[in-house]
Motif scaffolding. Structure first.
Motif, mmCIF file in Angstrom:
data_model
loop_
_atom_site.group_PDB
_atom_site.id
_atom_site.type_symbol
_atom_site.label_atom_id
_atom_site.label_comp_id
_atom_site.label_asym_id
_atom_site.label_seq_id
_atom_site.Cartn_x
_atom_site.Cartn_y
_atom_site.Cartn_z
ATOM 1 N N ASP A 1 13.821 -5.299 7.534
ATOM 2 C CA ASP A 1 14.540 -6.054 6.511
ATOM 3 C C ASP A 1 13.755 -6.081 5.204
ATOM 4 O O ASP A 1 14.312 -5.862 4.113
ATOM 5 N N ALA A 2 12.454 -6.326 5.291
ATOM 6 C CA ALA A 2 11.624 -6.370 4.088
ATOM 7 C C ALA A 2 11.568 -5.010 3.404
ATOM 8 O O ALA A 2 11.600 -4.920 2.171
ATOM 9 N N ALA A 3 11.489 -3.941 4.180
ATOM 10 C CA ALA A 3 11.420 -2.598 3.601
ATOM 11 C C ALA A 3 12.692 -2.257 2.840
ATOM 12 O O ALA A 3 12.635 -1.671 1.744
ATOM 13 N N ARG A 4 13.837 -2.597 3.398
ATOM 14 C CA ARG A 4 15.098 -2.316 2.699
ATOM 15 C C ARG A 4 15.189 -3.090 1.397
ATOM 16 O O ARG A 4 15.618 -2.553 0.369
ATOM 17 N N ARG A 5 14.796 -4.343 1.417
ATOM 18 C CA ARG A 5 14.829 -5.146 0.185
ATOM 19 C C ARG A 5 13.829 -4.615 -0.835
ATOM 20 O O ARG A 5 14.113 -4.550 -2.037
ATOM 21 N N ALA A 6 12.659 -4.196 -0.360
ATOM 22 C CA ALA A 6 11.665 -3.618 -1.261
ATOM 23 C C ALA A 6 12.169 -2.297 -1.846
ATOM 24 O O ALA A 6 11.874 -1.960 -3.003
ATOM 25 N N GLY A 7 12.928 -1.545 -1.059
ATOM 26 C CA GLY A 7 13.483 -0.290 -1.541
ATOM 27 C C GLY A 7 14.406 -0.477 -2.721
ATOM 28 O O GLY A 7 14.442 0.349 -3.644
ATOM 29 N N THR A 8 15.156 -1.571 -2.717
ATOM 30 C CA THR A 8 16.025 -1.869 -3.865
ATOM 31 C C THR A 8 15.202 -2.063 -5.126
ATOM 32 O O THR A 8 15.571 -1.583 -6.211
ATOM 33 N N LEU A 9 14.068 -2.747 -5.007
ATOM 34 C CA LEU A 9 13.174 -2.925 -6.156
ATOM 35 C C LEU A 9 12.655 -1.582 -6.656
ATOM 36 O O LEU A 9 12.654 -1.307 -7.866
ATOM 37 N N GLY B 1 -10.745 7.159 -9.455
ATOM 38 C CA GLY B 1 -10.598 8.292 -8.553
ATOM 39 C C GLY B 1 -9.480 9.225 -8.975
ATOM 40 O O GLY B 1 -9.393 10.348 -8.498
ATOM 41 N N GLY B 2 -8.589 8.741 -9.869
ATOM 42 C CA GLY B 2 -7.586 9.621 -10.445
ATOM 43 C C GLY B 2 -6.195 9.560 -9.845
ATOM 44 O O GLY B 2 -5.264 10.156 -10.393
ATOM 45 N N SER B 3 -6.012 8.868 -8.729
ATOM 46 C CA SER B 3 -4.668 8.823 -8.138
ATOM 47 C C SER B 3 -3.765 7.923 -8.977
ATOM 48 O O SER B 3 -4.212 6.911 -9.529
ATOM 49 N N PRO B 4 -2.473 8.267 -9.067
ATOM 50 C CA PRO B 4 -1.570 7.506 -9.929
ATOM 51 C C PRO B 4 -1.059 6.246 -9.261
ATOM 52 O O PRO B 4 -0.966 6.152 -8.032
ATOM 53 N N VAL B 5 -0.705 5.276 -10.082
ATOM 54 C CA VAL B 5 -0.038 4.065 -9.628
ATOM 55 C C VAL B 5 0.944 3.682 -10.719
ATOM 56 O O VAL B 5 0.735 3.997 -11.890
ATOM 57 N N CYS B 6 2.030 3.039 -10.353
ATOM 58 C CA CYS B 6 3.021 2.677 -11.359
ATOM 59 C C CYS B 6 3.511 1.255 -11.112
ATOM 60 O O CYS B 6 3.185 0.614 -10.098
ATOM 61 N N VAL B 7 4.329 0.776 -12.038
ATOM 62 C CA VAL B 7 4.811 -0.600 -11.956
ATOM 63 C C VAL B 7 5.608 -0.825 -10.684
ATOM 64 O O VAL B 7 5.585 -1.928 -10.112
ATOM 65 N N ALA B 8 6.287 0.205 -10.177
ATOM 66 C CA ALA B 8 7.050 0.050 -8.937
ATOM 67 C C ALA B 8 6.130 -0.239 -7.757
ATOM 68 O O ALA B 8 6.460 -1.062 -6.890
ATOM 69 N N ASP B 9 4.972 0.457 -7.682
ATOM 70 C CA ASP B 9 3.995 0.178 -6.622
ATOM 71 C C ASP B 9 3.630 -1.300 -6.606
ATOM 72 O O ASP B 9 3.587 -1.940 -5.541
ATOM 73 N N PHE C 1 6.135 -8.142 -3.706
ATOM 74 C CA PHE C 1 7.279 -8.631 -2.926
ATOM 75 C C PHE C 1 6.962 -8.639 -1.431
ATOM 76 O O PHE C 1 7.229 -9.626 -0.731
ATOM 77 N N LEU C 2 6.400 -7.557 -0.932
ATOM 78 C CA LEU C 2 6.111 -7.473 0.497
ATOM 79 C C LEU C 2 5.043 -8.477 0.907
ATOM 80 O O LEU C 2 5.151 -9.108 1.968
ATOM 81 N N ARG C 3 4.039 -8.644 0.079
ATOM 82 C CA ARG C 3 2.971 -9.601 0.415
ATOM 83 C C ARG C 3 3.535 -11.017 0.519
ATOM 84 O O ARG C 3 3.264 -11.743 1.485
ATOM 85 N N ALA D 1 12.618 5.471 3.323
ATOM 86 C CA ALA D 1 12.702 6.367 2.172
ATOM 87 C C ALA D 1 13.977 6.010 1.416
ATOM 88 O O ALA D 1 15.061 6.525 1.738
ATOM 89 N N PRO D 2 13.893 5.128 0.424
ATOM 90 C CA PRO D 2 15.109 4.634 -0.237
ATOM 91 C C PRO D 2 15.936 5.722 -0.913
ATOM 92 O O PRO D 2 17.168 5.665 -0.889
ATOM 93 N N ALA D 3 15.268 6.700 -1.526
ATOM 94 C CA ALA D 3 16.004 7.751 -2.237
ATOM 95 C C ALA D 3 16.752 8.672 -1.281
ATOM 96 O O ALA D 3 17.678 9.384 -1.690
#
Length: 283
Positions: A25-33, A49-57, A63-65, A132-134
């Protein structure tokens, strides 16, 4: 001890099932975000270290926390996008989360990214969800109760030789001549490591592997999916990963059905030795 040898009490089974429902349930709701930002050029930056992060992360993580810890306040928390709190090591049960596994793909518009959530209990996952929401695909697993997608059980492929196997892994590792001895078929690149291993669970791939330095949050959910689909996900020594330790990184890992796994591990040990020898020469 292999997880398949673990005896699960009725109470433990019910707790794992309840956790699975909560996670799904939490994953589906997070997917909408997350989908509000997908293919909309979200603000992004590079971590140390160079790995990307974005506002969606960050939004999905927050939300999940809030959602999961409100439901299970006694559980610990481990997430790629939350500063680590060593108090998790004192908790028997811990949420292990990657808010968006495959952020590079997410930013590039590739739909093969996912939200990865597991409950790890005593070092091994007891409930897991990949969403995988997409793709609108949700895979779930409960220890001792199987893995499923859309209400249907999923199982690993039934292959017992490496010849003509579809194997997913980092492209640079397939340059070794060792693979040509077995006529394997390198499979397409997926930006999400969790989805790569989950694609073994549903038999999209015959096998998959990952280079060293994957973290708990990349692995815990897909590990249980593979296990409950009848496969094995192990290190090169054949042992399954242990999660929620002080050290979060793992060595080379591979997944396949039990009849194929030892053959795959033998090849990967040779490839790893070859790469180490070449690195030594270059230095």
């Amino acid at each position: 001890m292999d997880q398949s040898d673990t005896q699960i009490s009725a109470d433990e089974m019910e707790r794992n099932r309840a956790d699975r429902t909560l996670l799904a349930d939490a994953a589906r709701r997070a997917g909408t975000l997350a989908m509000r930002h997908f293919r909309h050029d979200p603000e992004n930056w590079s971590k140390v270290g160079g790995s990307p992060v974005c506002v969606a992360d960050m939004e999905v993580d927050a939300f999940l926390r809030e959602t999961l810890l409100a439901a299970r306040p006694e559980y610990g928390w481990l997430s790629e996008e939350t500063a680590d709190n060593p108090r998790r090591l004192e908790c028997r049960s811990v949420f292990v989360v990657d808010p968006i596994d495959g952020t590079r793909g997410f930013l590039a518009g590739d739909p093969h990214w996912c939200i990865s959530i597991a409950v790890v209990r005593d070092g091994r996952p007891g409930a897991a969800v990949l969403f995988a929401p997409a793709l609108d695909r949700l895979m779930t697993a409960t220890l001792g109760d199987g893995a499923s997608e859309a209400g249907e059980k999923i199982t690993v492929a039934d292959r017992h030789t490496l010849s003509d196997c579809a194997i997913a892994g980092p492209s640079s590792w397939f340059k070794s001549e060792v693979w040509h001895e077995h006529s394997v078929r390198p499979s397409r690149y997926l930006p999400s490591l969790a989805w790569r291993f989950a694609s073994v669970a549903d038999a999209s791939f015959d096998a998959a592997f990952a280079r060293p330095r994957a973290h708990d949050w990349d692995l815990a959910a897909c590990d249980l999916l593979v296990h409950e689909a009848g496969g094995r996900l192990t290190a090169l020594d054949g042992r399954p990963p242990v999660y929620n330790r002080a050290e979060l990184r793992h060595g080379t890992l591979a997944a396949a059905n039990p009849g194929l796994q030892d053959k795959l591990l033998a090849v990967l040990r040779r490839v790893e030795e070859e790469r180490a020898a070449r690195a030594g020469i270059s230095h």
